[in-house]
Write an enzyme that holds these catalytic residues in place. Structure first.
Site, PDB file in Angstrom:
ATOM      1  N   LYS A  58       0.840  -1.211   0.000  1.00 28.18           N
ATOM      2  CA  LYS A  58       0.000   0.000   0.000  1.00 28.18           C
ATOM      3  C   LYS A  58       0.876   1.262   0.000  1.00 28.18           C
ATOM      4  O   LYS A  58       0.612   2.208  -0.739  1.00 28.18           O
ATOM      5  CB  LYS A  58      -0.944  -0.026   1.216  1.00 28.18           C
ATOM      6  CG  LYS A  58      -2.038  -1.090   1.086  1.00 28.18           C
ATOM      7  CD  LYS A  58      -2.830  -1.328   2.373  1.00 28.18           C
ATOM      8  CE  LYS A  58      -3.833  -2.462   2.173  1.00 28.18           C
ATOM      9  NZ  LYS A  58      -4.616  -2.803   3.381  1.00 28.18           N
ATOM     10  N   GLN A 102      -4.751  -1.502   9.751  1.00 25.64           N
ATOM     11  CA  GLN A 102      -4.631  -2.833   9.141  1.00 25.64           C
ATOM     12  C   GLN A 102      -5.178  -3.900  10.089  1.00 25.64           C
ATOM     13  O   GLN A 102      -4.835  -3.929  11.280  1.00 25.64           O
ATOM     14  CB  GLN A 102      -3.156  -3.113   8.783  1.00 25.64           C
ATOM     15  CG  GLN A 102      -2.933  -4.378   7.982  1.00 25.64           C
ATOM     16  CD  GLN A 102      -3.562  -4.351   6.587  1.00 25.64           C
ATOM     17  OE1 GLN A 102      -3.699  -3.297   5.977  1.00 25.64           O
ATOM     18  NE2 GLN A 102      -3.942  -5.504   6.077  1.00 25.64           N
ATOM     19  N   ASP A 125     -11.050   2.750   3.963  1.00 27.20           N
ATOM     20  CA  ASP A 125     -11.312   1.305   3.888  1.00 27.20           C
ATOM     21  C   ASP A 125     -12.814   1.026   3.807  1.00 27.20           C
ATOM     22  O   ASP A 125     -13.219  -0.106   3.520  1.00 27.20           O
ATOM     23  CB  ASP A 125     -10.778   0.604   5.157  1.00 27.20           C
ATOM     24  CG  ASP A 125      -9.490  -0.163   4.903  1.00 27.20           C
ATOM     25  OD1 ASP A 125      -9.252  -0.563   3.744  1.00 27.20           O
ATOM     26  OD2 ASP A 125      -8.737  -0.369   5.870  1.00 27.20           O
TER      27      ASP A 125
HETATM   28  N1  GUN Z   1      -6.923  -6.966   6.345  1.00 24.77           N
HETATM   29  C1  GUN Z   1      -7.219  -7.704   5.261  1.00 24.77           C
HETATM   30  N2  GUN Z   1      -7.723  -6.930   4.279  1.00 24.77           N
HETATM   31  C2  GUN Z   1      -7.740  -5.668   4.753  1.00 24.77           C
HETATM   32  C3  GUN Z   1      -8.149  -4.420   4.197  1.00 24.77           C
HETATM   33  O1  GUN Z   1      -8.622  -4.306   3.066  1.00 24.77           O
HETATM   34  N3  GUN Z   1      -7.990  -3.334   5.017  1.00 24.77           N
HETATM   35  C4  GUN Z   1      -7.502  -3.436   6.277  1.00 24.77           C
HETATM   36  N4  GUN Z   1      -7.413  -2.316   6.998  1.00 24.77           N
HETATM   37  N5  GUN Z   1      -7.125  -4.584   6.825  1.00 24.77           N
HETATM   38  C5  GUN Z   1      -7.248  -5.688   6.052  1.00 24.77           C
END
Ligand code: GUN
Length: 300
Positions: A58, A102, A125
């Site tokens: 990311k 995350q 998100d």
């Molecule tokens: N853990 C697995 N997929 C994601 C996601 O798309 N965003 C976040 N914040 N955590 C995750």
């Protein structure tokens, strides 16, 4: 009848590059006018290997698109109160367009408390109740990145969804639940008849066999086999599980929820793992951050 010659690989790497390139060009139009670039922040708690990999990807994509990024890492022992304090700080930071926490978080932290503390305006998100509710109602929102990526794959590969039967396997808040809602909305890449199946579904294969579109998001490597797939179905494989493999330098390989070799002659199109939905998740997070920038700062 088999479709081996028509089976299409839905290339998430190429598509994510296209989307990131589009975002980069839009960002340049702002920075050329002297505006600051979009700024995404991420909070990472603990040392989950997969989470670290996702976060690195990311952050890297932010750089590729001309974004600024910030990473805040915390030891797994951090308390909920301290994490909530950090979120409050990021909510109030005017130089930040969006941020993510995350997941998963360590067990002693209540994930719901953390998600609900995120300001909906910065929730790129799309995990907060406000954004989830707005998504379900078809209102402007931040669509969670993985479902958003799936919709983009369907749309850009011109896979018609209207009137089709989509079976979503898995009911997580991040993927299964939101994509089952989105596919049923009256909008592009929607208008499906949707069935949501999960670990408690009796005769799960009975429903999957009837699907025109299968969204596999249950996290069980190679769960989806040929006998569950209708001839010509489209398969979107969301699984990204690390499976031990001592023959590889890393000691593991990434496995999807679909048994690719087993079903490849049965389906008409499939997302590979790796290289399908995974890179699209990152691209759509970037896209959401651009939207946040435009809504909160850039486009006025
Ligand atoms: N853990 C697995 N997929 C994601 C996601 O798309 N965003 C976040 N914040 N955590 C995750």
């Amino acid at each position: 009848m088999h479709f081996p010659n028509f089976m299409q690989i839905l290339d998430g790497i190429a598509l994510s590059k296209t989307i990131k390139e589009e975002v980069k060009q839009v960002v340049a139009t702002y920075t050329d006018k002297g505006k600051r670039p979009p700024h995404l922040a991420a909070i990472l708690v603990g040392d989950n290997g997969a989470s670290k990999t996702y976060i690195n990807s990311k952050i890297k994509s932010c750089g590729e698109c001309g974004f600024e990024s910030s990473l805040f890492t915390f030891d797994a022992s951090i308390g909920e109160a301290e994490l909530l304090q950090k979120i409050d700080e990021l909510n109030k930071d005017p130089k930040l367009d969006g941020f993510i926490v995350q997941l998963p978080l360590p067990k002693h932290i209540n994930e719901n408390n953390i998600i609900q503390a995120i300001s909906p305006e910065k929730d790129v998100d799309g995990f907060t109740p406000i954004n989830f509710g707005r998504m379900a109602l078809g209102l402007p929102c931040y669509i969670p990145a993985t479902p958003f990526g799936i919709l983009q794959i369907l749309e850009r590969y011109k896979i018609s969804t209207s009137g089709k039967h989509a079976v979503v396997i898995g009911r997580s808040n991040i993927v299964g639940k939101p994509i089952s809602i989105l596919l049923g909305l009256n909008q592009p890449s929607g208008n499906c008849t949707v069935t949501l199946v999960h670990s408690k579904t009796i005769h799960i294969e009975h429903y999957i066999q009837q699907a025109d579109i299968i969204i596999c998001a249950l996290g069980i490597p190679h769960f989806l086999k040929s006998e569950m797939v209708k001839e010509g179905a489209v398969v979107i494989d969301v699984g990204i599980t690390r499976v031990d493999d001592a023959t590889l330098p890393k000691g593991y390989r990434i496995a999807g929820d679909a048994d690719f070799e087993n079903i490849k002659n049965k389906c008409s199109a499939i997302t590979p793992v790796p290289g399908g939905v995974g890179p699209m998740t990152v691209a759509m997070l970037i896209k959401n951050t651009l939207l946040a920038y435009q809504r909160n700062y850039g486009d006025h």
